[in-house]
Write an enzyme that holds these catalytic residues in place. Sequence first.
Site, PDB file in Angstrom:
ATOM      1  N   ARG A  82     -10.144  -0.024   4.334  1.00 25.47           N
ATOM      2  CA  ARG A  82      -9.796   1.388   4.531  1.00 25.47           C
ATOM      3  C   ARG A  82      -9.686   2.135   3.194  1.00 25.47           C
ATOM      4  NH1 ARG A  82      -4.741   2.652   8.284  1.00 25.47           N
ATOM      5  NH2 ARG A  82      -3.632   2.122   6.394  1.00 25.47           N
ATOM      6  N   LYS A 185      -7.029   8.122   4.087  1.00 23.39           N
ATOM      7  CA  LYS A 185      -5.643   8.215   3.616  1.00 23.39           C
ATOM      8  C   LYS A 185      -5.601   8.888   2.245  1.00 23.39           C
ATOM      9  CE  LYS A 185      -1.681   5.139   4.099  1.00 23.39           C
ATOM     10  NZ  LYS A 185      -0.842   6.039   4.864  1.00 23.39           N
TER      11      LYS A 185
HETATM   12  N1  PLP Z   1      -1.234   7.893  10.474  1.00 22.94           N
HETATM   13  C1  PLP Z   1      -0.878   8.318   9.256  1.00 22.94           C
HETATM   14  C2  PLP Z   1      -1.063   9.746   8.942  1.00 22.94           C
HETATM   15  C3  PLP Z   1      -0.332   7.414   8.336  1.00 22.94           C
HETATM   16  O1  PLP Z   1       0.051   7.823   7.125  1.00 22.94           O
HETATM   17  C4  PLP Z   1      -0.172   6.068   8.699  1.00 22.94           C
HETATM   18  C5  PLP Z   1       0.352   5.106   7.746  1.00 22.94           C
HETATM   19  O2  PLP Z   1      -0.351   4.420   7.087  1.00 22.94           O
HETATM   20  C6  PLP Z   1      -0.566   5.679   9.974  1.00 22.94           C
HETATM   21  C7  PLP Z   1      -1.088   6.616  10.836  1.00 22.94           C
HETATM   22  C8  PLP Z   1      -0.435   4.256  10.403  1.00 22.94           C
HETATM   23  O3  PLP Z   1      -1.441   3.440   9.853  1.00 22.94           O
HETATM   24  P1  PLP Z   1      -1.180   1.917   9.603  1.00 22.94           P
HETATM   25  O4  PLP Z   1      -0.761   1.338  10.894  1.00 22.94           O
HETATM   26  O5  PLP Z   1      -2.505   1.381   9.174  1.00 22.94           O
HETATM   27  O6  PLP Z   1      -0.145   1.809   8.569  1.00 22.94           O
HETATM   28  C1  COI Z   2       2.495   3.813   5.827  1.00 26.32           C
HETATM   29  O1  COI Z   2       2.909   3.627   6.968  1.00 26.32           O
HETATM   30  O2  COI Z   2       2.209   2.875   5.069  1.00 26.32           O
HETATM   31  C2  COI Z   2       2.308   5.140   5.306  1.00 26.32           C
HETATM   32  O3  COI Z   2       1.580   5.283   4.360  1.00 26.32           O
HETATM   33  C3  COI Z   2       3.015   6.272   5.879  1.00 26.32           C
HETATM   34  C4  COI Z   2       3.610   7.052   4.766  1.00 26.32           C
HETATM   35  C5  COI Z   2       3.551   8.480   5.065  1.00 26.32           C
HETATM   36  C6  COI Z   2       4.959   6.552   4.399  1.00 26.32           C
END
Ligand code: PLP
Ligand code: COI
Length: 342
Positions: A82, A185
């Site tokens: 990612r 991200k």
């Molecule tokens: N959506 C956003 C905007 C996020 O910042 C995050 C955190 O990483 C997620 C979703 C969840 O993604 P993940 O489960 O890969 O941490």
């Molecule tokens: C995460 O869940 O790792 C994120 O990056 C979310 C963040 C906004 C704290």
Amino acid sequence: MTKADLDWAHLDFGYHPTDYNVRYSFKDGAWDQGVVTDSDTIPIHMAATCLHYGQECFEGLKAYETKSGDVVTFRIDDNARRIADSCRKILMEPPPEELFIAAVHRAINANRKYVPPHGTGASLYIRPLVIGTGPQVGVKPAGEYMFMVFVTPVGPYFKTGFKPVHLIVEEEVDRAAPLGVGDVKVGGNYAAGLRASMRARAAGYTEVLYLDAKEKRHIDESGPANFFGITKDNQYVTPDSPSILPSITNKSLITLAEELGLRPQRRVVDVEEIFEFNEAGCCGTAAVITPVGSITWHDRKKVFGDGETPGKYSDELYHKLTAIQTGDEPDPYGWVQVVPEK
Ligand code: PLP
Ligand code: COI
């Protein structure tokens, strides 16, 4: 190993200093060998593209100590892929996947005493980031990049922990556009949402729930996490949208939901459907699973259960996921990997 002297069970989700971080530079077409440093600041050119044109992206993953004392990561390969997707989308140099994994291991190994002890509920949050460091004044990608990884021990993202949070559907602010960068991200997405989150908090809500920017009709996600609902007929429903982050936690819950007898569905979710859900939740690395107690939309409010107790499936999914992540339950999926000590 002697652990750091921290109040592990009461850590918040904040920056708690550790001893070292790692940094790699991309210059003249190649990544260097990287350095381990004890400095938590970076000298940077004032015309660096990250400061002006938003060439910045990051990742978030966690390391856990298992009962037997191993340190493990969860689906690290997905984070490696990612961050490369994020870099490519905003024309930055992606760190190769092997470099990403080696850098994360190096940062963990330099800070093992900060990996929270098994059973405390805390974890070591790992924050890799890539920034454009080369100077530009015209709007162009940088020629030089820095890839860094720092780690910090953390507790729950929402300070109530595994307790329902209260969301408000955001009407005035778009976090991301369908053909924009909401699916990667990059820091700009979070800057775009700050005013919405702060206003929601000031009004007594925990966070916002964004709608799609085009029709303002379909659920996108929350500020820091994906969204799911559980229907009366046991479907695990989560939005399909071009402007949300493909959450690794959500992808894992889709697999686990099936194991628990739920039927997972990733599809467009009309905002009206919240009134039909039995349960709702936010999910992500930081948020883990955070049950939703209520959602306010205009002058309507949907309360889930008594608004204060996690729903049955949210509870089961939370315990299943965290048991796999911390090594308390076997991992038949190959998601959990031991961090080699050297
Ligand atoms: N959506 C956003 C905007 C996020 O910042 C995050 C955190 O990483 C997620 C979703 C969840 O993604 P993940 O489960 O890969 O941490
Ligand atoms: C995460 O869940 O790792 C994120 O990056 C979310 C963040 C906004 C704290």
